[in-house]
Design a protein around this motif. Sequence first.
Motif, PDB file in Angstrom:
ATOM      1  N   VAL A 130       0.539  22.450 -12.096  1.00  0.00           N
ATOM      2  CA  VAL A 130       0.588  23.186 -13.349  1.00  0.00           C
ATOM      3  C   VAL A 130       1.995  23.751 -13.581  1.00  0.00           C
ATOM      4  O   VAL A 130       2.496  23.790 -14.700  1.00  0.00           O
ATOM      5  CB  VAL A 130      -0.471  24.313 -13.336  1.00  0.00           C
ATOM      6  N   ASP A 131       2.670  24.101 -12.471  1.00  0.00           N
ATOM      7  CA  ASP A 131       4.034  24.613 -12.577  1.00  0.00           C
ATOM      8  C   ASP A 131       5.064  23.502 -12.675  1.00  0.00           C
ATOM      9  O   ASP A 131       6.260  23.748 -12.531  1.00  0.00           O
ATOM     10  CB  ASP A 131       4.367  25.452 -11.335  1.00  0.00           C
ATOM     11  N   GLY A 132       4.625  22.252 -12.790  1.00  0.00           N
ATOM     12  CA  GLY A 132       5.568  21.132 -12.900  1.00  0.00           C
ATOM     13  C   GLY A 132       6.061  20.622 -11.563  1.00  0.00           C
ATOM     14  O   GLY A 132       7.062  19.919 -11.475  1.00  0.00           O
ATOM     15  N   GLY A 133       5.363  20.948 -10.501  1.00  0.00           N
ATOM     16  CA  GLY A 133       5.771  20.497  -9.175  1.00  0.00           C
ATOM     17  C   GLY A 133       5.530  19.002  -8.983  1.00  0.00           C
ATOM     18  O   GLY A 133       4.625  18.419  -9.576  1.00  0.00           O
ATOM     19  N   ILE A 134       6.375  18.388  -8.142  1.00  0.00           N
ATOM     20  CA  ILE A 134       6.260  16.949  -7.880  1.00  0.00           C
ATOM     21  C   ILE A 134       6.108  16.690  -6.382  1.00  0.00           C
ATOM     22  O   ILE A 134       5.258  15.951  -5.942  1.00  0.00           O
ATOM     23  CB  ILE A 134       7.513  16.208  -8.391  1.00  0.00           C
ATOM     24  N   TYR A 135       6.984  17.336  -5.612  1.00  0.00           N
ATOM     25  CA  TYR A 135       7.055  17.031  -4.189  1.00  0.00           C
ATOM     26  C   TYR A 135       6.356  18.093  -3.360  1.00  0.00           C
ATOM     27  O   TYR A 135       6.559  19.286  -3.581  1.00  0.00           O
ATOM     28  CB  TYR A 135       8.509  16.882  -3.745  1.00  0.00           C
ATOM     29  N   PHE A 136       5.579  17.677  -2.414  1.00  0.00           N
ATOM     30  CA  PHE A 136       4.754  18.574  -1.616  1.00  0.00           C
ATOM     31  C   PHE A 136       5.595  19.591  -0.839  1.00  0.00           C
ATOM     32  O   PHE A 136       5.352  20.793  -0.909  1.00  0.00           O
ATOM     33  CB  PHE A 136       3.877  17.759  -0.670  1.00  0.00           C
ATOM     34  N   GLU A 137       6.597  19.105  -0.096  1.00  0.00           N
ATOM     35  CA  GLU A 137       7.390  20.016   0.739  1.00  0.00           C
ATOM     36  C   GLU A 137       8.144  21.023  -0.129  1.00  0.00           C
ATOM     37  O   GLU A 137       8.195  22.205   0.184  1.00  0.00           O
ATOM     38  CB  GLU A 137       8.379  19.234   1.609  1.00  0.00           C
ATOM     39  N   ARG A 138       8.764  20.506  -1.195  1.00  0.00           N
ATOM     40  CA  ARG A 138       9.594  21.371  -2.020  1.00  0.00           C
ATOM     41  C   ARG A 138       8.736  22.333  -2.857  1.00  0.00           C
ATOM     42  O   ARG A 138       8.988  23.528  -2.902  1.00  0.00           O
ATOM     43  CB  ARG A 138      10.444  20.502  -2.953  1.00  0.00           C
ATOM     44  N   ASP A 139       7.702  21.785  -3.484  1.00  0.00           N
ATOM     45  CA  ASP A 139       7.015  22.553  -4.521  1.00  0.00           C
ATOM     46  C   ASP A 139       5.741  23.257  -4.045  1.00  0.00           C
ATOM     47  O   ASP A 139       5.224  24.118  -4.740  1.00  0.00           O
ATOM     48  CB  ASP A 139       6.694  21.633  -5.707  1.00  0.00           C
ATOM     49  N   VAL A 140       5.251  22.875  -2.898  1.00  0.00           N
ATOM     50  CA  VAL A 140       4.132  23.634  -2.337  1.00  0.00           C
ATOM     51  C   VAL A 140       4.618  24.498  -1.174  1.00  0.00           C
ATOM     52  O   VAL A 140       4.496  25.717  -1.194  1.00  0.00           O
ATOM     53  CB  VAL A 140       2.977  22.719  -1.876  1.00  0.00           C
ATOM     54  N   LEU A 141       5.208  23.851  -0.180  1.00  0.00           N
ATOM     55  CA  LEU A 141       5.561  24.601   1.025  1.00  0.00           C
ATOM     56  C   LEU A 141       6.738  25.543   0.798  1.00  0.00           C
ATOM     57  O   LEU A 141       6.651  26.740   1.039  1.00  0.00           O
ATOM     58  CB  LEU A 141       5.853  23.633   2.176  1.00  0.00           C
ATOM     59  N   LEU A 142       7.851  24.979   0.342  1.00  0.00           N
ATOM     60  CA  LEU A 142       9.054  25.783   0.216  1.00  0.00           C
ATOM     61  C   LEU A 142       8.885  26.884  -0.831  1.00  0.00           C
ATOM     62  O   LEU A 142       9.278  28.030  -0.617  1.00  0.00           O
ATOM     63  CB  LEU A 142      10.241  24.875  -0.134  1.00  0.00           C
ATOM     64  N   ARG A 143       8.296  26.541  -1.949  1.00  0.00           N
ATOM     65  CA  ARG A 143       8.143  27.515  -3.027  1.00  0.00           C
ATOM     66  C   ARG A 143       7.285  28.702  -2.581  1.00  0.00           C
ATOM     67  O   ARG A 143       7.473  29.827  -3.031  1.00  0.00           O
ATOM     68  CB  ARG A 143       7.519  26.825  -4.241  1.00  0.00           C
ATOM     69  N   ASN A 144       6.348  28.468  -1.681  1.00  0.00           N
ATOM     70  CA  ASN A 144       5.435  29.534  -1.245  1.00  0.00           C
ATOM     71  C   ASN A 144       5.705  30.006   0.175  1.00  0.00           C
ATOM     72  O   ASN A 144       4.820  30.554   0.838  1.00  0.00           O
ATOM     73  CB  ASN A 144       3.990  29.043  -1.325  1.00  0.00           C
ATOM     74  N   ILE A 145       6.927  29.736   0.637  1.00  0.00           N
ATOM     75  CA  ILE A 145       7.173  29.955   2.071  1.00  0.00           C
ATOM     76  C   ILE A 145       6.939  31.402   2.501  1.00  0.00           C
ATOM     77  O   ILE A 145       6.574  31.666   3.641  1.00  0.00           O
ATOM     78  CB  ILE A 145       8.598  29.466   2.437  1.00  0.00           C
ATOM     79  N   LYS A 146       7.116  32.354   1.599  1.00  0.00           N
ATOM     80  CA  LYS A 146       6.901  33.761   1.962  1.00  0.00           C
ATOM     81  C   LYS A 146       5.413  34.114   2.009  1.00  0.00           C
ATOM     82  O   LYS A 146       4.979  34.903   2.834  1.00  0.00           O
ATOM     83  CB  LYS A 146       7.590  34.683   0.955  1.00  0.00           C
ATOM     84  N   ASP A 147       4.643  33.519   1.113  1.00  0.00           N
ATOM     85  CA  ASP A 147       3.230  33.903   1.001  1.00  0.00           C
ATOM     86  C   ASP A 147       2.306  33.103   1.905  1.00  0.00           C
ATOM     87  O   ASP A 147       1.251  33.589   2.298  1.00  0.00           O
ATOM     88  CB  ASP A 147       2.752  33.726  -0.451  1.00  0.00           C
ATOM     89  N   LEU A 148       2.721  31.878   2.174  1.00  0.00           N
ATOM     90  CA  LEU A 148       1.851  31.044   3.007  1.00  0.00           C
ATOM     91  C   LEU A 148       2.175  31.250   4.476  1.00  0.00           C
ATOM     92  O   LEU A 148       3.354  31.391   4.840  1.00  0.00           O
ATOM     93  CB  LEU A 148       2.066  29.557   2.690  1.00  0.00           C
ATOM     94  N   HIS A 149       1.127  31.201   5.286  1.00  0.00           N
ATOM     95  CA  HIS A 149       1.370  31.169   6.730  1.00  0.00           C
ATOM     96  C   HIS A 149       1.452  29.698   7.124  1.00  0.00           C
ATOM     97  O   HIS A 149       0.456  28.993   7.215  1.00  0.00           O
ATOM     98  CB  HIS A 149       0.232  31.888   7.465  1.00  0.00           C
ATOM     99  N   ILE A 150       2.697  29.233   7.324  1.00  0.00           N
ATOM    100  CA  ILE A 150       2.899  27.838   7.745  1.00  0.00           C
ATOM    101  C   ILE A 150       3.248  27.851   9.226  1.00  0.00           C
ATOM    102  O   ILE A 150       4.281  28.412   9.623  1.00  0.00           O
ATOM    103  CB  ILE A 150       4.033  27.164   6.955  1.00  0.00           C
ATOM    104  N   GLN A 151       2.385  27.301  10.016  1.00  0.00           N
ATOM    105  CA  GLN A 151       2.562  27.345  11.468  1.00  0.00           C
ATOM    106  C   GLN A 151       3.150  26.010  11.946  1.00  0.00           C
ATOM    107  O   GLN A 151       2.745  24.940  11.483  1.00  0.00           O
ATOM    108  CB  GLN A 151       1.198  27.597  12.120  1.00  0.00           C
TER     109      GLN A 151
END
Lengths: 382, 402
Positions: free
Chosen positions: A222-243
């Motif tokens: 919905v935010d116009g994201g294309i790439y998983f790493e860039r637009d899901v992981l990196l964009r949410n790196i502060k809010d998501l707990h990525i282990q």
Amino acid sequence: MVNSNANALGIIFPNSYDKTMPEMTNDRLMASIPFASRYRLIDFILSSMVNGGIDNVTIMVKENYWSLIDHLGSGREWDLARKNGGLNIVPPFAMRNQKVYGGRIEALVNILAFLKKQKEEYVIISDANIAVNFDFADMIQKHIESGADVTLAYANLEGPKTLPDTIESGRDMYYLVDLDVDGRVTDIKINRELSPGPHDLSMNIYIMRRDRMIELVHDAYVDGGIYFERDVLLRNIKDLHIQGYKFSGYFAVIYGMKTYYDESMRLLKNDNLDALFEGNTIYTKIRDDNPTRYIGDPKVVNTMAADGCVIEGEVENSILFRGVKIAKGAKVKNAILMQDTVVGENTEVRYVITDKNVKIGRDQKISGSQEYPFYVPKGKEV
Amino acid sequence: MAKEMVAMLLAGGQGSRLYALTQNLAKPAVPFGGKYRIIDFPISNCVNSGIDTVGVLTQYQPLVLNEYIGNGQPWDLDRLNGGIHVLPPYQKAKGSDWYKGTANAIYQNISFIERYDPQYVIILSGDQICKQDYSDFLRFHKEKNAEFSVAVMEVPWEEAGRFGLMVTDDNDKITEFQEKPKEPKSNLASMGIYIFNWDILRTYLEEDEADPESENDFGNNIIPNLLRDGRDMYAYHFKGYWKDVGTISSLWEANMEVLDPENSGIDLYDDEWKIYSRNPGMTGHRIGTEAKVENSMITDGCRVNGTVKHSILFAGVTIEAGAVVEDAVIMGGSAVRAGAVVSHCIIAENVEIGPGAIVGAMPSADEAGVATIGSGVTIGARAKIGPSAMVDTDVKEGEEKW
């Protein structure tokens, strides 16, 4: 329900990194590149999933996928011909005013409805340009224990020295991960120039809850994201707990001809071959070739050969796929000869990669170098 | 749906003359030719001939065979209608019986055959190495308007007395049958492969079962009864490679013949007539830096770093540096350790030949035996196994066995 299998489904992206190997992906995709004398690259991640109890696997094919569909068939050879779950090949969806997706978010959006209907609690996503005997059961376990939103598998290894110029920056390359003391990912750096020596690089294998993933992918799209790493992981790196999940076993990542050649040759050391294959069985399509036949005294040393070969000439430091024929007087050295390659009488072949069904006549001399192995395309007659 | 022809494969043979090799498995399950088992040949022949319904009659040590055949997928015989079925003796409302003879084994499975309502039934033997097109045999059977046909091979006259012989007229019609006669009137040996019209087979099986004196055997009872009644019986001449691998020496010989397809006639490199088998799922084999391989066949999973001459290595065999293997058949998972010398012998599955051990010997004027090591046996370091020995228990370090 008795849970004899993993509570996770798998999604594989078989076209990732295609563009790093334009020669071999001219009419196939990365996942169906032949590797290690009798396998295709996808066999490794697919078998690893099956061996980890995952029996619901979706392959998100994008282009050039005929060879992969032929290879996978019904999924029977991987025990994935099932009524429930099993192998699910999803071709790209395109219409007149909608082009085929670019990144993985766009791809996953197309199957959100499918994902919503599944019953597995977790989703694992992976590329297919990696030869590895991966313990998914352990990664799932660690993911659950950590309580993380996403677990990312990484390994400490030497990064690519140069960026292939076919790669647009920002996608399809490598992801450097920063981790804190607890193994939590604090930053992901995309295509960063790397100093020599090993770094913590993502293996592009992720696990997360299915409902969480649906949410994340939807929001990113919905935010116009294309790439998983860039637009899901990196964009949410502060809010998501990525282990981070550190993988320290043997594996080979393939991007470009040079890594293909080097990673193939690395398997000529028995220790490496054992490290890759000693765990669970890696399944592949069966061809029912007869055993390989050595005629006369052909002088073969330090070579790996699949079934169905007929060897009458010299072979050294080479990998022979199924059905390769090497005539009398031929000399094959430091070569990778794919399925049904024929090397004629008195022909010399050095530092060469032949694709499927290549026929090299008699009295020829073909050579490349260790840095630039000479590649002969599929079906070519020389 | 009715099937034109159903195959019934006799696979209950104990193979007692293969002794050390058949302690835990039936003869049809004995490994052969690098990546096959004997039974792969008749099953693959069926599939290649267009037969998709096969009953496998097992009795002796059926576990390995059952697991091997499984759902029939390696032979493309996992079918909705038909497919391959293992048929062990079973308990019926009125008692149960072991298979008393070849004919009785089929008799006890009449109801299996009936399910497919076939016109013809082909009876096959599970202990022969042979690539044969059964559809050509059926064509012959139909052309002759036969009620019974048997596949025959011409054998040398001086050996004819060892076989069941068919005496025929100019039209291949059988006029007499001689079982291992002293004075052969024919050199056409029965291969133990028969095509029957199903109604005829059924009739004679029922008659045979009612006869308490009968041995319930095709050769000794059914065929003589058909002759007695003047049935239309024909002999189909088969001219390809055929070998009954019932003895250690014939099994060894047949394996060696696989190494020489140009002269022996048994060609496994035939894309038109593939022999299928269950795949162990191992990587390509590795030939090491110190290896020397001549005139041999090697399959997936092998690690060779010693000398291998004129031998067949099955899946996952290890030959360490300095070991010498010659004229040998080494079955799956076995290992020959450094410096061992293995010649002119058969080594069964998962055998360990210790460092410096000597197994068998190349034939000499007075000794041409084929040494045999049974499955799972460990031969200790520097032990010595004579050329005619048959070993089915471990041999300790430095011991000798003749």
